[in-house]
Design a protein around this motif. Sequence first.
Motif, mmCIF file in Angstrom:
data_model
loop_
_atom_site.group_PDB
_atom_site.id
_atom_site.type_symbol
_atom_site.label_atom_id
_atom_site.label_comp_id
_atom_site.label_asym_id
_atom_site.label_seq_id
_atom_site.Cartn_x
_atom_site.Cartn_y
_atom_site.Cartn_z
ATOM 1 N N CYS A 43 0.538 -1.361 -0.440
ATOM 2 C CA CYS A 43 0.197 -0.107 0.170
ATOM 3 C C CYS A 43 0.892 0.939 0.290
ATOM 4 C CB CYS A 43 -1.204 -0.017 0.963
ATOM 5 S SG CYS A 43 -1.891 -1.122 1.686
ATOM 6 N N LEU A 44 0.851 2.275 -0.690
ATOM 7 C CA LEU A 44 1.283 3.815 -0.487
ATOM 8 C C LEU A 44 0.010 4.893 -0.536
ATOM 9 C CD1 LEU A 44 3.700 5.806 -1.748
ATOM 10 C CD2 LEU A 44 2.576 5.762 -3.931
ATOM 11 N N PHE A 51 -3.135 3.740 -2.708
ATOM 12 C CA PHE A 51 -2.830 3.150 -3.704
ATOM 13 C C PHE A 51 -2.204 1.300 -3.272
ATOM 14 C CE2 PHE A 51 -1.547 7.288 -4.849
ATOM 15 C CZ PHE A 51 -2.107 8.073 -7.064
ATOM 16 N N GLN A 52 -2.842 0.319 -4.136
ATOM 17 C CA GLN A 52 -2.912 -0.984 -3.587
ATOM 18 C C GLN A 52 -2.140 -1.132 -5.050
ATOM 19 O OE1 GLN A 52 -5.677 -2.493 -1.661
ATOM 20 N NE2 GLN A 52 -3.712 -4.290 -0.770
ATOM 21 N N HIS A 105 7.923 13.572 5.428
ATOM 22 C CA HIS A 105 8.155 11.978 6.614
ATOM 23 C C HIS A 105 7.319 11.303 5.719
ATOM 24 C CE1 HIS A 105 4.707 15.124 8.000
ATOM 25 N NE2 HIS A 105 5.833 15.482 7.921
ATOM 26 N N GLN A 106 8.611 10.482 5.913
ATOM 27 C CA GLN A 106 7.849 8.782 5.235
ATOM 28 C C GLN A 106 7.930 7.711 6.048
ATOM 29 O OE1 GLN A 106 9.438 8.731 1.172
ATOM 30 N NE2 GLN A 106 8.051 7.340 0.602
ATOM 31 N N CYS A 107 6.787 6.428 5.752
ATOM 32 C CA CYS A 107 6.825 5.215 6.623
ATOM 33 C C CYS A 107 6.975 4.703 6.108
ATOM 34 C CB CYS A 107 5.167 5.559 7.340
ATOM 35 S SG CYS A 107 6.419 6.613 9.504
ATOM 36 N N PHE A 108 7.433 3.858 6.601
ATOM 37 C CA PHE A 108 7.608 2.145 5.462
ATOM 38 C C PHE A 108 7.748 1.195 6.377
ATOM 39 C CE2 PHE A 108 11.253 4.669 3.524
ATOM 40 C CZ PHE A 108 10.340 4.776 2.457
ATOM 41 N N CYS A 119 8.991 -3.712 0.067
ATOM 42 C CA CYS A 119 8.046 -2.890 0.879
ATOM 43 C C CYS A 119 6.521 -3.241 1.127
ATOM 44 C CB CYS A 119 8.134 -1.846 0.695
ATOM 45 S SG CYS A 119 7.477 0.432 1.144
ATOM 46 N N THR A 120 5.415 -3.208 2.335
ATOM 47 C CA THR A 120 4.352 -3.512 2.204
ATOM 48 C C THR A 120 3.316 -2.438 2.562
ATOM 49 O OG1 THR A 120 4.147 -4.129 4.691
ATOM 50 C CG2 THR A 120 4.754 -6.125 2.941
#
Lengths: 132, 132
Positions: A43-44, A51-52, A105-108, A119-120
Amino acid sequence: MVDQQQPQPNPWDQIGTSFVQHYYKTFDTDRGQLASLYIDVSCLSFEGFQFQGKKAIMEKLTSLPFTKIEHIITAQDHQPTPDCSIISMVVGQLKADNDHIMGFHQCFILKNTGDSWVCTNDMFRLAIHNFG
Amino acid sequence: MVDQQQPQPNPWDQIGTSFVQHYYKTFDTDRGQLASLYIDVSCLSFEGFQFQGKKAIMEKLTSLPFTKIEHIITAQDHQPTPDCSIISMVVGQLKADNDHIMGFHQCFILKNTGDSWVCTNDMFRLAIHNFG
């Protein structure tokens, strides 16, 4: 002579830091190559839009309207999750084409598929939202 | 009369939004009550320092050196994870005592324990790190 041992970093710090370095280096040089990091359940969330799947995510990332981009990482944190994945949070700055430098900022979430980490989950926000 | 149906929010958006609202309301009124949201495997990264377990996390949160705090949420994103947890990313602003308003970003992983959702992973950074 004093026997000093450097503390070993945690495996999640090592894996997370390597992933983050690889991710932004790839993003900045040829972001089409990021496809190998996503899978069909990935998933993004990009600036609030969701978006998947590898295909939808790559369509979004490769259609972003800039030709040149550079990310600089300010801080990153990594933790193990209960299902043996790794969660990473990145704070940084980016410069796209001739735009002003912006914070982001970004999370993974990183999952081990046997011989590689994918990366899920990926969440991205520009920091401009943070100032009224 | 036009039959218009509002799109139903995803369950992860509903659960994540409720958690986030509850978390910051509790933090701002009596943060000692956050204990019920953490379990013994929970991890907290707070400004780069790591704490594991409900006890260590609560010692950190309750010893933070301010008496009054207010969080305002600017943006939040939520996604399902492969193990049926929820990842939430929050961007916001906070005001502690008489300090200036500061930006912050925080990530949570929420896990369903049967009859409630707990926080297994929590990462917090002030946005001041984002400006050189």
